[in-house]
Design an enzyme around this catalytic site. Sequence first.
Site, PDB file in Angstrom:
ATOM      1  N   LYS A  39       0.840  -1.212   0.000  1.00 35.20           N
ATOM      2  CA  LYS A  39       0.000   0.000   0.000  1.00 35.20           C
ATOM      3  C   LYS A  39       0.870   1.256   0.000  1.00 35.20           C
ATOM      4  CE  LYS A  39      -0.200  -0.168   5.058  1.00 35.20           C
ATOM      5  NZ  LYS A  39      -1.044  -0.500   6.224  1.00 35.20           N
ATOM      6  N   ARG A 137     -10.387   0.340  15.180  1.00 32.01           N
ATOM      7  CA  ARG A 137     -10.306   1.136  13.955  1.00 32.01           C
ATOM      8  C   ARG A 137     -11.327   0.532  12.994  1.00 32.01           C
ATOM      9  NH1 ARG A 137      -4.369   1.825  11.307  1.00 32.01           N
ATOM     10  NH2 ARG A 137      -5.036  -0.050  10.212  1.00 32.01           N
ATOM     11  N   TYR A 271      14.774  30.557   6.462  1.00 30.97           N
ATOM     12  CA  TYR A 271      13.627  31.323   6.953  1.00 30.97           C
ATOM     13  C   TYR A 271      13.596  31.407   8.475  1.00 30.97           C
ATOM     14  CZ  TYR A 271      11.641  30.696   2.243  1.00 30.97           C
ATOM     15  OH  TYR A 271      11.411  30.687   0.908  1.00 30.97           O
ATOM     16  N   MET A 319      10.696  24.402   1.455  1.00 28.54           N
ATOM     17  CA  MET A 319       9.959  23.525   0.547  1.00 28.54           C
ATOM     18  C   MET A 319      10.877  22.726  -0.370  1.00 28.54           C
ATOM     19  SD  MET A 319       6.970  24.487  -2.200  1.00 28.54           S
ATOM     20  CE  MET A 319       5.844  25.151  -0.985  1.00 28.54           C
TER      21      MET A 319
HETATM   22  C1  LIG Z   1      -0.278  -1.562   6.861  1.00 28.77           C
HETATM   23  C2  LIG Z   1      -0.893  -2.816   7.254  1.00 28.77           C
HETATM   24  C3  LIG Z   1      -0.106  -3.973   7.450  1.00 28.77           C
HETATM   25  C4  LIG Z   1       1.398  -3.947   7.455  1.00 28.77           C
HETATM   26  O1  LIG Z   1       1.821  -3.300   8.636  1.00 28.77           O
HETATM   27  P1  LIG Z   1       3.371  -3.196   9.008  1.00 28.77           P
HETATM   28  O2  LIG Z   1       3.403  -2.695  10.396  1.00 28.77           O
HETATM   29  O3  LIG Z   1       3.953  -2.219   8.028  1.00 28.77           O
HETATM   30  O4  LIG Z   1       3.929  -4.540   8.831  1.00 28.77           O
HETATM   31  C5  LIG Z   1      -0.762  -5.166   7.705  1.00 28.77           C
HETATM   32  N1  LIG Z   1      -2.101  -5.215   7.772  1.00 28.77           N
HETATM   33  C6  LIG Z   1      -2.877  -4.116   7.628  1.00 28.77           C
HETATM   34  C7  LIG Z   1      -4.345  -4.231   7.748  1.00 28.77           C
HETATM   35  C8  LIG Z   1      -2.304  -2.876   7.369  1.00 28.77           C
HETATM   36  O5  LIG Z   1      -3.079  -1.800   7.233  1.00 28.77           O
END
Ligand SMILES: *Cc1c(COP(=O)(O)O)cnc(C)c1O
Length: 389
Positions: A39, A137, A271, A319
């Site tokens: 992801k 969650r 800055y 930036m």
């Molecule tokens: C991101 C994620 C993972 C992987 O998590 P890591 O801590 O990067 O290994 C696994 N399962 C779900 C549902 C996630 O959102």
Amino acid sequence: MNETAPFRVRAEIDLAALRANVRALRARARGAAFMAVVKADAYGHGMVPCARAAVDAGADWLGTATPQEALALRAAGLPGRIMCWLWTPGDPWREGVEADLDMSVSALWALREVTAAARQAGRTARVQLKADTGLGRNGCMPEDWPELIAEALRAEAEGTIEVTGLWSHFACADEPGHPSIAAQLTVFREMVAYAEGQGVRPEVRHIANSPATLTLPETHFDLVRPGIAMYGVSPSPEIGTPQDFGLRPVMTVAASLAHVKQAPGGHGVSYGHHYTTPGDTTLGLVPAGYGDGIPRHASGSGPVLVGGKWRTAAGRIAMDQFVVDLGGDEPEVGSEALLFGPGDRGEPTAEDWAQAAGTIAYEIVTRIGSRVPRVYVNERTGADEQHDD
Ligand SMILES: *Cc1c(COP(=O)(O)O)cnc(C)c1O
């Protein structure tokens, strides 16, 4: 891209390191299938090249958050099982069914959308039911589980869906001994047992992210889902360094100094003038900033290796650029400034930047922006790479 051409800033992605990390993680979870989590553009490393490398090293499944990410993997020709878990009403369920995705469902609204899509497509949808075992969650609460299971079994009987998995996610797997770990495992076992008792026959049950894959073998079940560890970054310095787990960081971020100049004492830098030269010195300009994903929170603290020495972002990270005080050294303009990498050459790591910015290393690598070209090295599997399938 020419690997030796001059560059402003770039992220080198070592795919041999990624493959070795996949093999090291698989060796820790023998008996469980391996889902490579790619992801968020593979945590900033580039989704498709990393997915291909993970599959080459033996990953059985690919995992993404959004359906758009999963569909992009399929469109790029990645074969096999692809699961995605973050659905919003109106998302492309039908495309997901047609692309043979494993689609996570946490609630009745999602089950309704996926069954409608399966009917339209005239195909059975692969559904994985997600339990909230304590993360708080996404996921179905234990109180709502019987209704979700009953509806899923009805849809299965009708042929619109097949429940391929039962799964959950940890809240504190990176905190050794945290009481929520055992509590979540107990709830997970109960929710799985309930579903199976009602007649659900999942192909895979899974809950382990990177820290659980690395340190909690009792959580591996049928499949593990590591993300960050595959990129060679430790989920938390508390549980160990990448080296402790036989992992190697995959991303190296390097820039070329865009300016080197002498400056007198008392010269305000960047800055807000949060840094003033303490005496006669030299200043180097690193042409990368928060527009490239370099965290502004690391102003005054972000480390950079220049000419064999650690230097620190002097004053504000802007930036597009920031300045390091070179203490009188005069490297040539164009010299390499290493922001982070595996650490072999004495350079800082993503974990060092995380500490400088008050965040976690996940965020450091993931936020490296689209203005930074990714340069892939070691794309082909080497003859000396061990396969242990
Ligand atoms: C991101 C994620 C993972 C992987 O998590 P890591 O801590 O990067 O290994 C696994 N399962 C779900 C549902 C996630 O959102």
